[in-house]
Design an enzyme around this catalytic site. Structure first.
Site, PDB file in Angstrom:
ATOM      1  N   ASN A  62       0.810  -1.230   0.000  1.00 27.19           N
ATOM      2  CA  ASN A  62       0.000   0.000   0.000  1.00 27.19           C
ATOM      3  C   ASN A  62       0.839   1.275   0.000  1.00 27.19           C
ATOM      4  O   ASN A  62       0.508   2.252  -0.666  1.00 27.19           O
ATOM      5  CB  ASN A  62      -0.990  -0.013   1.174  1.00 27.19           C
ATOM      6  CG  ASN A  62      -0.310  -0.201   2.508  1.00 27.19           C
ATOM      7  OD1 ASN A  62       0.728  -0.857   2.608  1.00 27.19           O
ATOM      8  ND2 ASN A  62      -0.873   0.364   3.538  1.00 27.19           N
TER       9      ASN A  62
ATOM     10  N   CYS B  21      -3.380   1.439   6.593  1.00 29.88           N
ATOM     11  CA  CYS B  21      -3.885   0.751   7.787  1.00 29.88           C
ATOM     12  C   CYS B  21      -4.521   1.728   8.769  1.00 29.88           C
ATOM     13  O   CYS B  21      -5.259   1.319   9.652  1.00 29.88           O
ATOM     14  CB  CYS B  21      -2.775  -0.044   8.453  1.00 29.88           C
ATOM     15  SG  CYS B  21      -1.428   0.994   9.026  1.00 29.88           S
TER      16      CYS B  21
ATOM     17  N   GLU C 114       3.278  -4.970  12.494  1.00 32.60           N
ATOM     18  CA  GLU C 114       2.388  -3.814  12.301  1.00 32.60           C
ATOM     19  C   GLU C 114       1.254  -4.260  11.404  1.00 32.60           C
ATOM     20  O   GLU C 114       1.464  -4.481  10.203  1.00 32.60           O
ATOM     21  CB  GLU C 114       3.148  -2.656  11.638  1.00 32.60           C
ATOM     22  CG  GLU C 114       4.222  -2.041  12.484  1.00 32.60           C
ATOM     23  CD  GLU C 114       3.705  -1.424  13.770  1.00 32.60           C
ATOM     24  OE1 GLU C 114       2.507  -1.075  13.834  1.00 32.60           O
ATOM     25  OE2 GLU C 114       4.498  -1.327  14.711  1.00 32.60           O
TER      26      GLU C 114
HETATM   27  N1  LIG Z   1      -0.354  -2.397   6.728  1.00 31.42           N
HETATM   28  C1  LIG Z   1      -1.450  -3.058   6.695  1.00 31.42           C
HETATM   29  O1  LIG Z   1      -2.179  -2.999   7.612  1.00 31.42           O
HETATM   30  C2  LIG Z   1      -1.762  -3.896   5.531  1.00 31.42           C
HETATM   31  C3  LIG Z   1      -2.874  -4.672   5.594  1.00 31.42           C
HETATM   32  N2  LIG Z   1      -3.170  -5.457   4.550  1.00 31.42           N
HETATM   33  C4  LIG Z   1      -4.388  -6.255   4.683  1.00 31.42           C
HETATM   34  O2  LIG Z   1      -4.131  -7.548   4.225  1.00 31.42           O
HETATM   35  C5  LIG Z   1      -5.034  -7.900   3.209  1.00 31.42           C
HETATM   36  C6  LIG Z   1      -4.349  -8.838   2.264  1.00 31.42           C
HETATM   37  O3  LIG Z   1      -3.268  -8.205   1.607  1.00 31.42           O
HETATM   38  P1  LIG Z   1      -1.959  -9.030   1.299  1.00 31.42           P
HETATM   39  O4  LIG Z   1      -1.175  -8.403   0.250  1.00 31.42           O
HETATM   40  O5  LIG Z   1      -2.368 -10.455   1.091  1.00 31.42           O
HETATM   41  O6  LIG Z   1      -1.160  -8.867   2.687  1.00 31.42           O
HETATM   42  P2  LIG Z   1      -0.006  -9.759   3.235  1.00 31.42           P
HETATM   43  O7  LIG Z   1       0.047  -9.604   4.693  1.00 31.42           O
HETATM   44  O8  LIG Z   1      -0.137 -11.145   2.713  1.00 31.42           O
HETATM   45  O9  LIG Z   1       1.300  -9.111   2.545  1.00 31.42           O
HETATM   46  C7  LIG Z   1       2.230  -8.290   3.199  1.00 31.42           C
HETATM   47  C8  LIG Z   1       3.646  -8.793   2.932  1.00 31.42           C
HETATM   48  O10 LIG Z   1       3.792 -10.088   3.515  1.00 31.42           O
HETATM   49  C9  LIG Z   1       4.301 -11.004   2.563  1.00 31.42           C
HETATM   50  N3  LIG Z   1       3.829 -12.339   2.886  1.00 31.42           N
HETATM   51  C10 LIG Z   1       2.675 -12.939   2.488  1.00 31.42           C
HETATM   52  N4  LIG Z   1       2.613 -14.192   2.968  1.00 31.42           N
HETATM   53  C11 LIG Z   1       3.739 -14.397   3.689  1.00 31.42           C
HETATM   54  C12 LIG Z   1       4.249 -15.512   4.421  1.00 31.42           C
HETATM   55  N5  LIG Z   1       3.581 -16.658   4.501  1.00 31.42           N
HETATM   56  N6  LIG Z   1       5.434 -15.387   5.042  1.00 31.42           N
HETATM   57  C13 LIG Z   1       6.127 -14.225   4.972  1.00 31.42           C
HETATM   58  N7  LIG Z   1       5.707 -13.155   4.268  1.00 31.42           N
HETATM   59  C14 LIG Z   1       4.524 -13.220   3.641  1.00 31.42           C
HETATM   60  C15 LIG Z   1       3.777 -10.458   1.260  1.00 31.42           C
HETATM   61  O11 LIG Z   1       4.489 -10.993   0.170  1.00 31.42           O
HETATM   62  C16 LIG Z   1       3.986  -8.972   1.458  1.00 31.42           C
HETATM   63  O12 LIG Z   1       5.325  -8.644   1.241  1.00 31.42           O
HETATM   64  C17 LIG Z   1      -5.457  -6.564   2.630  1.00 31.42           C
HETATM   65  O13 LIG Z   1      -6.684  -6.646   2.020  1.00 31.42           O
HETATM   66  C18 LIG Z   1      -5.512  -5.723   3.844  1.00 31.42           C
HETATM   67  O14 LIG Z   1      -6.714  -5.917   4.521  1.00 31.42           O
HETATM   68  C19 LIG Z   1      -2.389  -5.520   3.441  1.00 31.42           C
HETATM   69  C20 LIG Z   1      -1.263  -4.748   3.321  1.00 31.42           C
HETATM   70  C21 LIG Z   1      -0.892  -3.837   4.369  1.00 31.42           C
HETATM   71  N1  LIG Z   2       1.841   1.015   8.417  1.00 30.95           N
HETATM   72  C1  LIG Z   2       1.051   1.745   7.615  1.00 30.95           C
HETATM   73  C2  LIG Z   2       1.104   3.090   7.613  1.00 30.95           C
HETATM   74  C3  LIG Z   2       2.057   3.857   8.343  1.00 30.95           C
HETATM   75  C4  LIG Z   2       2.087   5.174   8.249  1.00 30.95           C
HETATM   76  C5  LIG Z   2       3.084   5.973   8.926  1.00 30.95           C
HETATM   77  O1  LIG Z   2       4.041   5.448   9.497  1.00 30.95           O
HETATM   78  O2  LIG Z   2       2.964   7.180   8.873  1.00 30.95           O
HETATM   79  C6  LIG Z   2       0.168   0.983   6.703  1.00 30.95           C
HETATM   80  O3  LIG Z   2      -0.680   1.572   6.050  1.00 30.95           O
HETATM   81  O4  LIG Z   2       0.350  -0.229   6.617  1.00 30.95           O
END
Ligand SMILES: NC(=O)C1=CN([C@@H]2O[C@H](COP(=O)(O)OP(=O)(O)OC[C@H]3O[C@@H](n4cnc5c(N)ncnc54)[C@H](O)[C@@H]3O)[C@@H](O)[C@H]2O)C=CC1
Ligand SMILES: N/C(=C\C=C\C(=O)O)C(=O)O
Length: 487
Positions: free
Chosen positions: A155, A287, A253
């Site tokens: 994101n 997030c 996070e």
């Molecule tokens: N910062 C946040 O809060 C975020 C939340 N999300 C949430 O997660 C949902 C799914 O998005 P995804 O891209 O699937 O998130 P994800 O948590 O799967 O991906 C984040 C990172 O983790 C890696 N990853 C995935 N599976 C892994 C594993 N088994 N071991 C180690 N690393 C791994 C991914 O390749 C990516 O680099 C989104 O719809 C959203 O709701 C997604 C991205 C950021």
């Molecule tokens: N960690 C995320 C946002 C962080 C923002 C900031 O440090 O200002 C996210 O969207 O996953």
């Protein structure tokens, strides 16, 4: 004859060298749905090569003084800043966000991350206590942990990756980073700046690929004792399981289901535009984005009308359009997921006041296969609905009325997440009371996303484990030792 454009081909960056990979993954331009780039589909072998490089680089890098490491980080910040426009365009093409947002938020913040930790590393101090009656003094020393594994999401690609790389290397660690396979381009571009900035080979290694292949190899590697992860809660669970046999240090996070609480004495002139931004900035893919808006009954109807009018003005457009406030969502699968939430809300009897299924989205022909969606406002929805409980991570926000302070605090806290909240009121006593009672790692009152990088950032409950910030990241990326001297 149809014109075929060469695809951008990324390579891993290991031991200061760009290295090709045996297989690649397609990466899409979210604004068109076309493949435009190929990302290495790395696995265990590439992670192993990165560990060898990071291990070899560690003794020299960790022995440098904080001042020397700080200089390198400042240099990297300057180089990144000099290429701000190129990075902003690349981030926008890779992620779908508007170029304007990448130029004003993502890349400047990435520059700031390097500058911030270049400075903060110079100001860390140790603790010292005395026990006169025992003839002792005690003090602490801190050392870098070793090789840090850094896993970042799609994101805010460079913004969140640099928020991890900068404190890790400032503290003297070497790192292996794995950006999201959906958004790898700016990380790869940054690798081209490392040598010129003075980052020695092996200090920063970037291995591209998927979570199950690269992410898991990194998390379960015995020589990577510390993992910093930003992403979803299910992935955090998997990381916790895989790293448990090694008792690794983890920083997680995770997501949020962030409430905005709007009292009748709020300044709506400020509250409405800010809550529009907190709901829909970066397509709602932050997030910290608001997704549940609680409005006090006496102003509910007025708020709803004005908010929906403002949401309709939040223009969705192609990412290069300077008048667009919102670009495309990250992927076809994610767009489907977000739309499904709206469908499920409708099936439960909720009302969609604007956006998905109500208004028409107008796009140029080339972008009609892109992953765009209008800002969507849902109301008449129960607190138990999935749209009020689960992280949607898209441009969808729910608005519901409330009667009083006690009730709204209880409802705002009634989710598994606890990341960020906003409170709107001109009564300073109320603002303090409510902020104190919210189960949330961050509370912004009468504002949103004003970041003080010195202070702890992170969530409680299912929103994460640990905090990031000047002191917190330093402590996370170092091991402390207490030494007692008897004199
Ligand atoms: N910062 C946040 O809060 C975020 C939340 N999300 C949430 O997660 C949902 C799914 O998005 P995804 O891209 O699937 O998130 P994800 O948590 O799967 O991906 C984040 C990172 O983790 C890696 N990853 C995935 N599976 C892994 C594993 N088994 N071991 C180690 N690393 C791994 C991914 O390749 C990516 O680099 C989104 O719809 C959203 O709701 C997604 C991205 C950021
Ligand atoms: N960690 C995320 C946002 C962080 C923002 C900031 O440090 O200002 C996210 O969207 O996953």
């Amino acid at each position: 004859m149809a014109e075929t454009k060469a695809l951008l081909l990324l390579e891993n960056f290991i031991d200061g060298k760009f290295l090709p990979c045996n297989s690649y993954i397609d990466s899409y331009d979210p604004s068109t749905g076309e493949v435009y780039c190929r990302v290495p589909n790395s696995g265990k072998d590439e992670v192993e090569a990165a560990v060898v490089a990071a291990r070899a680089a560690f003794p020299a890098w960790s022995s440098r003084s904080p001042q020397e490491r700080s200089q390198v980080l400042y240099q990297l910040a300057d180089l990144l800043e000099q290429s701000l426009d190129v990075f902003a365009e690349a981030e926008s093409k890779d992620q779908g966000k508007t170029i304007t947002l990448a130029r004003t938020m993502d890349i400047p913040r990435s520059v700031q991350n390097f500058r911030f930790f270049a400075s903060s590393i110079l100001h860390q101090t140790a603790e010292c206590t005395q026990m006169e009656h025992q003839g002792c003094m005690h003090y602490t020393v801190r050392d870098p942990v070793g090789i840090a594994g850094l896993i970042s999401p799609w994101n805010l690609p460079l913004y969140l990756l640099t928020w991890k790389i900068a404190p890790a290397i400032a503290a003297g660690n070497t790192v292996i980073a794995k950006p999201s396979e959906l958004t790898s381009v700016t990380a790869w571009m940054m690798c081209k700046l490392l040598e010129k900035a003075g980052v020695p080979p092996g200090v920063v290694n970037i291995v591209f690929g998927t979570g199950p292949r690269v992410g898991e190899a990194l998390v379960s590697h015995p020589e990577v004792p510390v993992i910093s992860f930003t992403g979803s809660q299910p992935t955090a669970e998997r990381i916790t399981q895989l790293s448990a046999p090694y008792c690794k240090k983890l920083s997680l996070e995770l997501g949020g289901k962030n409430p905005a609480i709007i009292f009748e004495d709020a300044n709506l002139e400020e509250c409405i535009p800010t809550t529009i931004r907190s709901s829909f900035a970066n397509q709602g893919e932050i997030c910290l984005c608001t997704s549940r808006i609680f409005v006090q009954k006496s102003i509910y109807n007025d708020f709803l009308k004005r908010f929906v009018e403002a949401a309709r003005m939040w223009k969705v457009g192609i990412p290069s359009d300077p008048s667009a406030s919102m670009g495309a969502l990250i992927s076809k699968a994610h767009l489907e997921k977000v739309r499904n939430y709206v469908k499920r809300a409708c099936a439960e009897g909720a009302q969609v006041l604007c956006g998905e299924g109500v208004d028409k989205l107008i796009l140029p022909p080339r972008n009609q296969t892109g992953y765009f969606m209008l800002p969507t406002v849902i109301t008449d929805i129960k607190d138990e609905s999935c749209c009020m409980k689960e992280e949607i991570f898209g441009p969808v926000t729910c608005i519901v009325p409330f009667d009083n302070e006690e009730e709204v605090i209880q409802r705002a806290n009634n989710v598994k997440y606890g990341l960020a909240a906003t409170v709107w009121s001109s009564n300073v006593g109320r603002v303090h009371r409510v902020a104190k009672k919210l189960q949330s790692g961050l509370v912004w009152t009468n504002c949103w996303l004003i970041r003080e990088l010195n202070l702890p950032f992170g969530g409680m409950k299912s929103s994460g484990v640990g905090r990031e910030g000047a002191k917190e990241s330093y402590e996370f990326f170092t091991e402390v030792k207490t030494i007692t001297i008897k004199h």
